[in-house]
Design a protein around this motif. Structure first.
Motif, short mmCIF file in Angstrom:
data_model
loop_
_atom_site.label_atom_id
_atom_site.label_comp_id
_atom_site.label_asym_id
_atom_site.label_seq_id
_atom_site.Cartn_x
_atom_site.Cartn_y
_atom_site.Cartn_z
N GLU A 87 18.91 13.28 -42.08
CA GLU A 87 18.36 12.48 -43.17
C GLU A 87 16.85 12.36 -42.98
O GLU A 87 16.34 12.45 -41.86
CB GLU A 87 19.01 11.09 -43.20
CG GLU A 87 18.72 10.23 -42.00
CD GLU A 87 19.29 8.82 -42.16
OE1 GLU A 87 19.45 8.37 -43.29
OE2 GLU A 87 19.54 8.17 -41.12
N PRO A 88 16.12 12.17 -44.08
CA PRO A 88 14.66 12.09 -43.97
C PRO A 88 14.19 10.79 -43.34
O PRO A 88 14.88 9.77 -43.41
CB PRO A 88 14.19 12.19 -45.42
CG PRO A 88 15.35 11.69 -46.23
CD PRO A 88 16.59 12.11 -45.48
N TRP A 89 13.02 10.82 -42.73
CA TRP A 89 12.35 9.61 -42.27
C TRP A 89 11.62 8.99 -43.46
O TRP A 89 11.14 9.70 -44.35
CB TRP A 89 11.33 9.93 -41.18
CG TRP A 89 11.94 10.23 -39.84
CD1 TRP A 89 12.47 11.41 -39.43
CD2 TRP A 89 12.07 9.31 -38.75
NE1 TRP A 89 12.93 11.29 -38.14
CE2 TRP A 89 12.69 10.02 -37.70
CE3 TRP A 89 11.72 7.98 -38.56
CZ2 TRP A 89 12.97 9.44 -36.48
CZ3 TRP A 89 11.99 7.39 -37.33
CH2 TRP A 89 12.61 8.11 -36.31
N VAL A 90 11.54 7.66 -43.47
CA VAL A 90 10.86 6.95 -44.55
C VAL A 90 9.86 5.95 -43.97
O VAL A 90 9.92 5.59 -42.79
CB VAL A 90 11.86 6.20 -45.45
CG1 VAL A 90 12.82 7.17 -46.10
CG2 VAL A 90 12.61 5.12 -44.65
N ALA A 91 8.96 5.54 -44.83
CA ALA A 91 8.02 4.46 -44.51
C ALA A 91 8.49 3.20 -45.24
O ALA A 91 8.71 3.23 -46.45
CB ALA A 91 6.61 4.83 -44.92
N ILE A 92 8.67 2.11 -44.49
CA ILE A 92 9.05 0.83 -45.08
C ILE A 92 7.78 -0.01 -45.15
O ILE A 92 7.23 -0.42 -44.11
CB ILE A 92 10.13 0.14 -44.23
CG1 ILE A 92 11.34 1.07 -44.07
CG2 ILE A 92 10.57 -1.18 -44.88
CD1 ILE A 92 12.40 0.54 -43.13
N ILE A 93 7.31 -0.27 -46.37
CA ILE A 93 5.96 -0.80 -46.59
C ILE A 93 6.04 -2.21 -47.18
O ILE A 93 6.83 -2.46 -48.10
CB ILE A 93 5.19 0.12 -47.56
CG1 ILE A 93 5.25 1.58 -47.07
CG2 ILE A 93 3.75 -0.33 -47.71
CD1 ILE A 93 4.76 2.59 -48.09
N PRO A 94 5.25 -3.15 -46.68
CA PRO A 94 5.22 -4.49 -47.29
C PRO A 94 4.90 -4.40 -48.78
O PRO A 94 4.07 -3.57 -49.19
CB PRO A 94 4.10 -5.21 -46.52
CG PRO A 94 4.01 -4.48 -45.21
CD PRO A 94 4.33 -3.04 -45.52
#
Length: 300
Positions: free
Chosen positions: A163-170
């Motif tokens: 699965e892809p990596w993601v950025a969890i952003i405020p």
């Protein structure tokens, strides 16, 4: 030599003292000591060295330990197999898993396996990949799910999901305002990053940035994804995690897939290649591997 000699020897090794081993075996210490002396006489060598702080194995004891464990395992397995012939597959599966997509994968496999094997019980341990590998090597868990990379020595592994990596952003962060559901890796470089705590993970993420001539600003490393979400929601940084982490987030954050380069988390089913699996674990392993072969590594 009788099987009880093997069991008594292993008990002393595991407990580290004759007193504790005798208590665990529910026998008096003198008979236990006598059984170990009989074993040493038969082998014509000392197995233990008694020291002030307990017992240590001699070189012969270390070698005999390898055989003793195999003999006990075969004995236990033979009993289990005969019982299974009469009553159906029984036993307890000792499984270990990382976070991310792994718990969902494991739940699906157990659900499928349970339909044909309702008498099998399960004990599931959760931790990071390094801890899962240690537990599989030590025999505390027979089968584990980890993420790449890992040292393949002593392990048999099957790639079962990517699965892809993601950025969890405020949600109030400037990068959350773009319309795209993806974000280029270089745009993350100026900001504080929160990443998984596994030792090899930092190097992996640094290697993503290296071809761009950039160095990530890693300010926090954490063991559990929920902590990453809470820190991100409070605006303390951008978390980098596998895409399955998005199922736990709320409107406090925005999730974007990382691109240029696109990076993936790969999940691997592992077992020790130096230890025999129990009957239940063998069938579970074969069942999962068959599913992987039929569906491919990108399917649950």
């Amino acid at each position: 030599m009788e099987l009880r000699h093997i069991r008594y020897f292993l008990a002393v090794v595991e407990e580290g003292s004759f007193t504790k081993a005798a208590e665990m075996l529910c026998i008096a210490q003198p008979p236990l000591s006598r059984q170990i002396r009989d074993l040493e006489e038969e082998l014509n060598t000392k197995l233990f060295v008694r020291k002030a702080r307990g017992l240590t194995l001699t070189e012969s004891g270390e070698r005999f330990l390898q055989y003793a464990r195999r003999i006990k395992q075969l004995s236990d397995q033979s009993v289990e197999d005969i019982i299974n012939m009469k009553d159906g597959l029984t036993g307890r599966l000792y499984l270990a898993t990382v976070e991310g997509r792994a718990p969902e994968l494991l739940a699906t496999w157990i659900s499928d396996f349970k339909k044909d094997n309702p008498l099998v019980e399960y004990e599931v341990w959760n931790g990071n990949s390094d801890d899962v590998i240690k537990r599989v090597h030590s025999g505390l868990n027979e089968i584990g799910i980890i993420t790449l990379p890992y040292d393949e020595e002593g392990l048999d592994g099957r790639l079962i999901y990517k699965e892809p990596w993601v950025a969890i952003i405020p949600k109030d962060h400037p990068l959350s305002k773009t319309k795209e559901d993806f974000i280029e890796l270089e745009k993350l470089a100026p900001y504080d990053l929160i990443i998984p705590s596994r030792r090899s993970r930092r190097k992996e993420i640094e290697n993503w940035f290296a071809p761009l001539g950039l160095e990530p600003k890693i300010v926090c490393r954490i063991a559990h994804m929920l902590n990453a979400y809470e820190l991100t929601a409070k605006g303390l940084g951008i978390a980098i995690y596998p895409a399955s982490a998005a199922k736990y987030v709320s409107t406090d954050v925005v999730v974007k897939r990382i691109t240029k380069p696109s990076v993936y988390a790969s999940y691997v089913l592992v077992r020790s290649n130096t230890k025999d699996l129990s009957m239940a674990a063998r069938q579970f392993w074969d069942c999962v591997c068959a599913k992987y072969e039929e569906c491919g590594s990108d399917s649950v």
